[in-house]
Write an enzyme that holds these catalytic residues in place. Structure first.
Site, PDB file in Angstrom:
ATOM      1  N   LYS A 118     -94.923  24.031  17.491  1.00  0.00           N
ATOM      2  CA  LYS A 118     -95.889  23.103  18.073  1.00  0.00           C
ATOM      3  C   LYS A 118     -96.584  22.270  17.015  1.00  0.00           C
ATOM      4  CE  LYS A 118     -96.990  25.241  22.433  1.00  0.00           C
ATOM      5  NZ  LYS A 118     -98.007  25.765  23.324  1.00  0.00           N
ATOM      6  N   LYS A 201     -85.312  23.993  25.203  1.00  0.00           N
ATOM      7  CA  LYS A 201     -85.969  24.655  26.325  1.00  0.00           C
ATOM      8  C   LYS A 201     -86.536  23.610  27.293  1.00  0.00           C
ATOM      9  CE  LYS A 201     -90.072  26.323  25.976  1.00  0.00           C
ATOM     10  NZ  LYS A 201     -91.319  27.003  25.639  1.00  0.00           N
ATOM     11  N   LYS A 204     -92.884  21.464  29.837  1.00  0.00           N
ATOM     12  CA  LYS A 204     -93.756  20.554  30.594  1.00  0.00           C
ATOM     13  C   LYS A 204     -93.814  19.191  29.936  1.00  0.00           C
ATOM     14  CE  LYS A 204     -96.458  24.660  31.154  1.00  0.00           C
ATOM     15  NZ  LYS A 204     -97.616  25.412  31.496  1.00  0.00           N
TER      16      LYS A 204
END
Ligand code: TYM
Length: 339
Positions: A118, A201, A204
């Site tokens: 991230k 993956k 969102k």
């Protein structure tokens, strides 16, 4: 440590940041619904304190909190069977999180792959909360002495860290207080992949909405996205081993398996040899059959936010009844002076 000391109890959570995806549904919510029942006490949370580790617009955050709650309810989490609440209404999470910040080691945090992914090259600019996030997650779990945590594959390392924190706490204070929680990562859809790139993956956030299925998508959108999902040119293999090295094909078979409660082997036994022109429409129809009623029910629930707020408030009271004595005992163990 023997597990028998602890009531079989499930805890899991979902962040209200952006919308819910098919990954959240198959990797988490559907499995949470399956664990409701006599074997476990089940506690499910909308982890709003985790969401603000990256910037959230306040109005969007409240809305996303209700939407995750609506997703849980629409998919079959029953507030009469499970405790359902949002994290910030139970202040004990943040308090135990602080104590665990003082148990976890910086070196442990430095190994967390999700932070690295991230933060990317911009680690210095991330919030301190994003870095400390796994110790708050450990607090979420251990505040309820949860024995089992169903999660998708991406959360495995965080549940392992939770075990490390519990073990170090127990060792340092010479107690047998926190359980060593078992991560439950089972079934064919613990890692649902991006529909445009089977090596990534489904998440969102992503450039294109075509990469993912949102739990709020209507029937036409679900169908269109699956029919346009990227695949290779070969038909489905005759044996499940033939999916190796074919990430997009593997992903669509896994999604089919999870939606129909079959194993990938059984899906291949039935559809092996089929071309995509045959299999994709079957998958699209199956997904619409299973998901469209959920998105319809979510829309109905979202039309009455006061009712969602009421359910979350009641759930928070039930959660607090379990959490408060655990936190109190923790403070006693640690040596906090209290009247
Ligand atoms: P979050 O909000 O990113 O995701 C919620 C759950 O959905 C699963 N998931 C997936 N599963 C399969 N395929 C995918 N593509 C996919 N995307 C998401 C996640 O594995 C997760 O189970 N840190 C957690 C939230 C959390 C938590 C907790 C979980 C906070 N405290 C305590 C368990 C226990 C997170 O960010 O999940």
């Amino acid at each position: 440590m023997t597990e028998a000391k602890f009531t079989p109890r499930v805890f899991s959570g979902i962040k209200p940041s952006g919308g819910l995806t098919l990954g959240n549904y198959l990797g988490a919510i559907k499995r949470f619904v399956g664990m409701q029942g006599p074997a476990f006490e089940t506690i499910y949370c909308v982890v709003d304190l985790h969401a603000i580790t990256v910037w959230q617009d306040p109005v969007d955050l409240r809305n996303a909190t209700r939407e995750v709650a609506a997703g849980y309810l629409a998919a079959g989490i029953d507030p009469a069977k499970s405790v359902l609440f949002n994290q910030s209404q139970v202040h004990e999470h943040a308090e135990l999180g602080w104590i665990f910040n003082c148990v976890a080691r910086v070196g442990w945090m430095n190994r967390m792959t999700q932070f690295k992914e991230k933060a990317g090259a911009n680690a210095e600019k991330q919030s301190l909360g994003l870095y400390a996030y796994p110790s708050l997650m450990a607090a979420d779990i251990l505040l309820y002495h949860a024995t089992h945590v169903p999660v998708g594959e991406d959360q495995k390392q965080h549940v392992e860290l939770t075990r490390d924190i519990a073990a170090k706490f127990n060792h340092d204070y010479k107690v047998d207080f926190f359980p060593l929680t078992t991560p439950v990562i089972d079934g064919p859809a613990t890692r649902v992949m991006n529909l445009r790139d089977g090596t990534k993956k489904m998440s969102k956030s992503g450039e294109s909405d075509m990469e993912r299925i949102n739990m709020t998508d209507d029937a036409d959108t679900i169908s269109k996205k699956l029919k346009k999902a990227r695949t290779d040119a070969a038909p489905l293999p005759e044996k499940v081993e033939g999916l190796e090295g074919r990430p997009e094909a593997q992903n669509l078979v896994d999604i089919f398996a999870a939606l129909s409660d079959m194993t990938p082997e059984a899906v291949i036994a039935e559809h092996g040899g089929a071309g995509w022109g045959t299999f994709k429409p079957l998958l699209a129809d199956l997904a619409v059959e299973k998901l469209a009623p959920i998105s319809g029910e979510m829309a109905r629930l979202m039309a009455d936010p006061a009712e969602i707020d009421r359910i979350l408030g009641q759930g928070a009271e039930k959660a607090r009844a379990i959490a408060a004595p655990v936190l109190k005992r923790t403070y006693d163990i640690v040596g906090m002076l209290r009247n």
